[in-house]
Design a protein around this motif. Structure first.
Motif, PDB file in Angstrom:
ATOM      1  N   SER A  30      83.325  24.171 -20.706  1.00 27.08           N
ATOM      2  CA  SER A  30      84.470  24.425 -19.835  1.00 27.08           C
ATOM      3  C   SER A  30      84.063  24.156 -18.406  1.00 27.08           C
ATOM      4  CB  SER A  30      84.935  25.878 -19.983  1.00 27.08           C
ATOM      5  OG  SER A  30      85.877  26.173 -18.988  1.00 27.08           O
ATOM      6  N   GLY A  31      84.936  23.473 -17.675  1.00 24.48           N
ATOM      7  CA  GLY A  31      84.583  23.141 -16.295  1.00 24.48           C
ATOM      8  C   GLY A  31      84.488  24.365 -15.419  1.00 24.48           C
ATOM      9  N   ARG A  32      85.126  25.504 -15.798  1.00 22.61           N
ATOM     10  CA  ARG A  32      85.111  26.711 -14.956  1.00 22.61           C
ATOM     11  C   ARG A  32      84.316  27.820 -15.611  1.00 22.61           C
ATOM     12  NH1 ARG A  32      91.060  28.220 -13.484  1.00 22.61           N
ATOM     13  NH2 ARG A  32      89.916  29.712 -12.204  1.00 22.61           N
ATOM     14  N   GLY A  33      83.525  27.502 -16.572  1.00 19.46           N
ATOM     15  CA  GLY A  33      82.740  28.542 -17.214  1.00 19.46           C
ATOM     16  C   GLY A  33      83.547  29.215 -18.295  1.00 19.46           C
ATOM     17  N   GLN A  34      82.965  30.181 -18.959  1.00 17.72           N
ATOM     18  CA  GLN A  34      83.636  30.846 -20.062  1.00 17.72           C
ATOM     19  C   GLN A  34      84.740  31.755 -19.542  1.00 17.72           C
ATOM     20  OE1 GLN A  34      80.969  32.974 -22.517  1.00 17.72           O
ATOM     21  NE2 GLN A  34      82.519  33.580 -24.019  1.00 17.72           N
ATOM     22  N   ALA A  35      85.962  31.530 -20.016  1.00 17.08           N
ATOM     23  CA  ALA A  35      87.102  32.345 -19.578  1.00 17.08           C
ATOM     24  C   ALA A  35      87.185  33.596 -20.433  1.00 17.08           C
ATOM     25  CB  ALA A  35      88.402  31.543 -19.715  1.00 17.08           C
ATOM     26  N   ARG A  36      87.796  34.646 -19.862  1.00 15.61           N
ATOM     27  CA  ARG A  36      88.019  35.859 -20.641  1.00 15.61           C
ATOM     28  C   ARG A  36      89.043  35.573 -21.730  1.00 15.61           C
ATOM     29  NH1 ARG A  36      86.398  40.760 -17.990  1.00 15.61           N
ATOM     30  NH2 ARG A  36      85.523  40.298 -15.947  1.00 15.61           N
ATOM     31  N   GLU A  37      88.827  36.166 -22.889  1.00 16.54           N
ATOM     32  CA  GLU A  37      89.679  35.868 -24.029  1.00 16.54           C
ATOM     33  C   GLU A  37      91.113  36.328 -23.800  1.00 16.54           C
ATOM     34  OE1 GLU A  37      86.210  36.137 -27.437  1.00 16.54           O
ATOM     35  OE2 GLU A  37      87.931  37.476 -27.508  1.00 16.54           O
ATOM     36  N   ASP A  38      91.303  37.447 -23.151  1.00 14.35           N
ATOM     37  CA  ASP A  38      92.665  37.962 -23.023  1.00 14.35           C
ATOM     38  C   ASP A  38      93.456  37.326 -21.893  1.00 14.35           C
ATOM     39  OD1 ASP A  38      91.405  39.026 -20.855  1.00 14.35           O
ATOM     40  OD2 ASP A  38      91.616  41.128 -21.465  1.00 14.35           O
ATOM     41  N   GLY A  39      92.799  36.600 -20.989  1.00 15.16           N
ATOM     42  CA  GLY A  39      93.483  35.924 -19.896  1.00 15.16           C
ATOM     43  C   GLY A  39      94.037  36.856 -18.841  1.00 15.16           C
ATOM     44  N   GLU A  40      93.711  38.158 -18.890  1.00 13.95           N
ATOM     45  CA  GLU A  40      94.304  39.124 -17.964  1.00 13.95           C
ATOM     46  C   GLU A  40      93.973  38.846 -16.510  1.00 13.95           C
ATOM     47  OE1 GLU A  40      94.559  43.940 -17.246  1.00 13.95           O
ATOM     48  OE2 GLU A  40      93.451  43.145 -18.939  1.00 13.95           O
ATOM     49  N   PRO A  41      92.715  38.529 -16.154  1.00 15.29           N
ATOM     50  CA  PRO A  41      92.436  38.250 -14.738  1.00 15.29           C
ATOM     51  C   PRO A  41      93.271  37.099 -14.200  1.00 15.29           C
ATOM     52  CG  PRO A  41      90.405  38.612 -15.934  1.00 15.29           C
ATOM     53  CD  PRO A  41      91.491  38.515 -16.963  1.00 15.29           C
ATOM     54  N   ASP A  42      93.485  36.054 -15.015  1.00 11.36           N
ATOM     55  CA  ASP A  42      94.311  34.938 -14.565  1.00 11.36           C
ATOM     56  C   ASP A  42      95.748  35.391 -14.337  1.00 11.36           C
ATOM     57  OD1 ASP A  42      92.271  33.111 -14.546  1.00 11.36           O
ATOM     58  OD2 ASP A  42      92.637  32.401 -16.574  1.00 11.36           O
ATOM     59  N   ALA A  43      96.288  36.222 -15.237  1.00  5.15           N
ATOM     60  CA  ALA A  43      97.661  36.705 -15.089  1.00  5.15           C
ATOM     61  C   ALA A  43      97.811  37.539 -13.823  1.00  5.15           C
ATOM     62  CB  ALA A  43      98.063  37.528 -16.310  1.00  5.15           C
ATOM     63  N   LEU A  44      96.855  38.404 -13.554  1.00  5.88           N
ATOM     64  CA  LEU A  44      96.902  39.223 -12.342  1.00  5.88           C
ATOM     65  C   LEU A  44      96.875  38.347 -11.093  1.00  5.88           C
ATOM     66  CD1 LEU A  44      94.446  42.090 -13.353  1.00  5.88           C
ATOM     67  CD2 LEU A  44      96.887  42.335 -12.937  1.00  5.88           C
ATOM     68  N   ARG A  45      96.028  37.330 -11.124  1.00  7.19           N
ATOM     69  CA  ARG A  45      95.917  36.458  -9.956  1.00  7.19           C
ATOM     70  C   ARG A  45      97.207  35.682  -9.721  1.00  7.19           C
ATOM     71  NH1 ARG A  45      91.639  34.392 -11.308  1.00  7.19           N
ATOM     72  NH2 ARG A  45      92.363  32.491 -12.336  1.00  7.19           N
ATOM     73  N   VAL A  46      97.813  35.184 -10.786  1.00  8.19           N
ATOM     74  CA  VAL A  46      99.064  34.426 -10.661  1.00  8.19           C
ATOM     75  C   VAL A  46     100.172  35.309 -10.096  1.00  8.19           C
ATOM     76  CG1 VAL A  46     100.898  33.316 -11.987  1.00  8.19           C
ATOM     77  CG2 VAL A  46      98.521  32.744 -12.460  1.00  8.19           C
ATOM     78  N   VAL A  47     100.296  36.530 -10.607  1.00  7.09           N
ATOM     79  CA  VAL A  47     101.345  37.438 -10.139  1.00  7.09           C
ATOM     80  C   VAL A  47     101.087  37.842  -8.684  1.00  7.09           C
ATOM     81  CG1 VAL A  47     102.417  39.700 -10.461  1.00  7.09           C
ATOM     82  CG2 VAL A  47     101.864  38.300 -12.446  1.00  7.09           C
ATOM     83  N   GLU A  48      99.838  38.097  -8.342  1.00  7.15           N
ATOM     84  CA  GLU A  48      99.525  38.484  -6.959  1.00  7.15           C
ATOM     85  C   GLU A  48      99.856  37.353  -5.989  1.00  7.15           C
ATOM     86  OE1 GLU A  48      95.824  40.268  -4.275  1.00  7.15           O
ATOM     87  OE2 GLU A  48      95.700  40.226  -6.464  1.00  7.15           O
ATOM     88  N   GLN A  49      99.551  36.131  -6.362  1.00  8.49           N
ATOM     89  CA  GLN A  49      99.872  34.999  -5.491  1.00  8.49           C
ATOM     90  C   GLN A  49     101.380  34.867  -5.309  1.00  8.49           C
ATOM     91  OE1 GLN A  49      97.897  31.807  -7.558  1.00  8.49           O
ATOM     92  NE2 GLN A  49      95.929  32.178  -6.569  1.00  8.49           N
ATOM     93  N   ALA A  50     102.129  35.069  -6.400  1.00  5.03           N
ATOM     94  CA  ALA A  50     103.593  35.005  -6.299  1.00  5.03           C
ATOM     95  C   ALA A  50     104.123  36.116  -5.398  1.00  5.03           C
ATOM     96  CB  ALA A  50     104.209  35.100  -7.690  1.00  5.03           C
ATOM     97  N   ALA A  51     103.546  37.301  -5.506  1.00  6.00           N
ATOM     98  CA  ALA A  51     103.980  38.437  -4.679  1.00  6.00           C
ATOM     99  C   ALA A  51     103.691  38.184  -3.205  1.00  6.00           C
ATOM    100  CB  ALA A  51     103.281  39.709  -5.146  1.00  6.00           C
ATOM    101  N   VAL A  52     102.523  37.660  -2.913  1.00  2.47           N
ATOM    102  CA  VAL A  52     102.146  37.408  -1.520  1.00  2.47           C
ATOM    103  C   VAL A  52     103.059  36.350  -0.900  1.00  2.47           C
ATOM    104  CG1 VAL A  52     100.324  36.458  -0.043  1.00  2.47           C
ATOM    105  CG2 VAL A  52      99.757  38.160  -1.787  1.00  2.47           C
ATOM    106  N   ARG A  53     103.457  35.357  -1.697  1.00  2.00           N
ATOM    107  CA  ARG A  53     104.384  34.344  -1.172  1.00  2.00           C
ATOM    108  C   ARG A  53     105.731  34.969  -0.801  1.00  2.00           C
ATOM    109  NH1 ARG A  53     102.019  31.035  -5.221  1.00  2.00           N
ATOM    110  NH2 ARG A  53     103.702  31.522  -6.692  1.00  2.00           N
ATOM    111  N   LEU A  54     106.205  35.890  -1.631  1.00  7.53           N
ATOM    112  CA  LEU A  54     107.468  36.573  -1.316  1.00  7.53           C
ATOM    113  C   LEU A  54     107.330  37.421  -0.058  1.00  7.53           C
ATOM    114  CD1 LEU A  54     108.576  37.683  -4.911  1.00  7.53           C
ATOM    115  CD2 LEU A  54     109.726  36.000  -3.457  1.00  7.53           C
ATOM    116  N   LEU A  55     106.212  38.123   0.057  1.00  6.26           N
ATOM    117  CA  LEU A  55     106.009  39.002   1.214  1.00  6.26           C
ATOM    118  C   LEU A  55     105.816  38.210   2.501  1.00  6.26           C
ATOM    119  CD1 LEU A  55     103.662  41.625  -0.475  1.00  6.26           C
ATOM    120  CD2 LEU A  55     106.016  41.997   0.267  1.00  6.26           C
ATOM    121  N   ALA A  56     105.360  36.970   2.378  1.00  9.43           N
ATOM    122  CA  ALA A  56     105.168  36.149   3.572  1.00  9.43           C
ATOM    123  C   ALA A  56     106.508  35.771   4.208  1.00  9.43           C
ATOM    124  CB  ALA A  56     104.387  34.892   3.211  1.00  9.43           C
ATOM    125  N   ARG A  57     107.573  35.798   3.401  1.00 10.77           N
ATOM    126  CA  ARG A  57     108.891  35.438   3.927  1.00 10.77           C
ATOM    127  C   ARG A  57     109.532  36.581   4.692  1.00 10.77           C
ATOM    128  NH1 ARG A  57     111.014  32.864  -1.787  1.00 10.77           N
ATOM    129  NH2 ARG A  57     109.415  31.240  -1.977  1.00 10.77           N
TER     130      ARG A  57
END
Length: 200
Positions: A30-57
């Motif tokens: 894998s180009g980014r190393g071994q990912a966590r099986e449940d994908g939870e850190p990725d989901a948290l990061r995606v939601v946080e980025q979406a939230a920050v974009r809303l708050l920036a407005r």
């Protein structure tokens, strides 16, 4: 007959599912190393980025931010965790949202009755709303006068029908009876006690 191997070349790549002589597995890398099986850190990061974009407005209440993120298809448990994290960092704040909301809508000529109703619609606790109104330095009577003057001009209307029209307008804008009395220099409850008088 096999061609002679190049001594400068490294060891051959292992076939998938086999091990090379040096113990390497044939599993694709894998180009980014071994990912966590449940994908939870990725989901948290995606939601946080979406939230920050809303708050920036603009400022959001916590309830409004959660509703918007869930409406975009993000899982509710992840959204709740992210919003709590952002609230802990003061990146989203109901207190700051209410103060900003009151000032913004007052500048638009809206009165406290209407603003309170809108804040409740945004999921803000009534006690927090009242606390922020107490801290606000807006003179609502003066604002009602200015709103009326911008709409109808500065001349005083003696005709009861015209004054009733002004009172209804200010009521629609969200001012209470006390503020309307101050703006129009009369008491709608007394002057319009008879329905026929308002038509004269």
């Amino acid at each position: 007959m096999k061609p002679p191997s190049d001594p400068r070349a490294g060891p051959p790549e292992p076939v998938a599912g086999q091990e090379s002589p040096d113990g390497r597995s044939g599993r694709p890398r894998s180009g980014r190393g071994q990912a966590r099986e449940d994908g939870e850190p990725d989901a948290l990061r995606v939601v946080e980025q979406a939230a920050v974009r809303l708050l920036a407005r603009r400022e959001h209440s916590t309830d409004e931010l959660e509703r918007k993120l869930i409406a975009k298809g993000h899982p509710a448990p992840v959204v709740h965790e992210v919003v709590e994290k952002l609230a802990g960092k003061r990146l989203v704040s109901d207190e700051r949202f209410v103060a900003s909301f009151i000032e913004h809508h007052a500048r638009r000529g809206q009165g406290p009755v209407r603003i309170r109703a809108e804040l409740r619609r945004h999921g803000i606790d009534p006690e927090r709303i009242e606390a922020e109104f107490q801290r606000s330095e807006i003179d609502w009577r003066q604002l009602a006068m200015e709103v009326c003057r911008r709409k109808f001009g500065s001349s005083r209307r003696e005709n009861l029908r015209e004054r009733a029209k002004q009172a209804r307008f200010l009521q629609y804008r969200g001012f209470d009876a006390d503020q309307i009395r101050a703006a129009l220099s009369f008491d709608p409850a007394e002057d319009f006690s008879s329905p026929n008088e308002a038509e004269q």
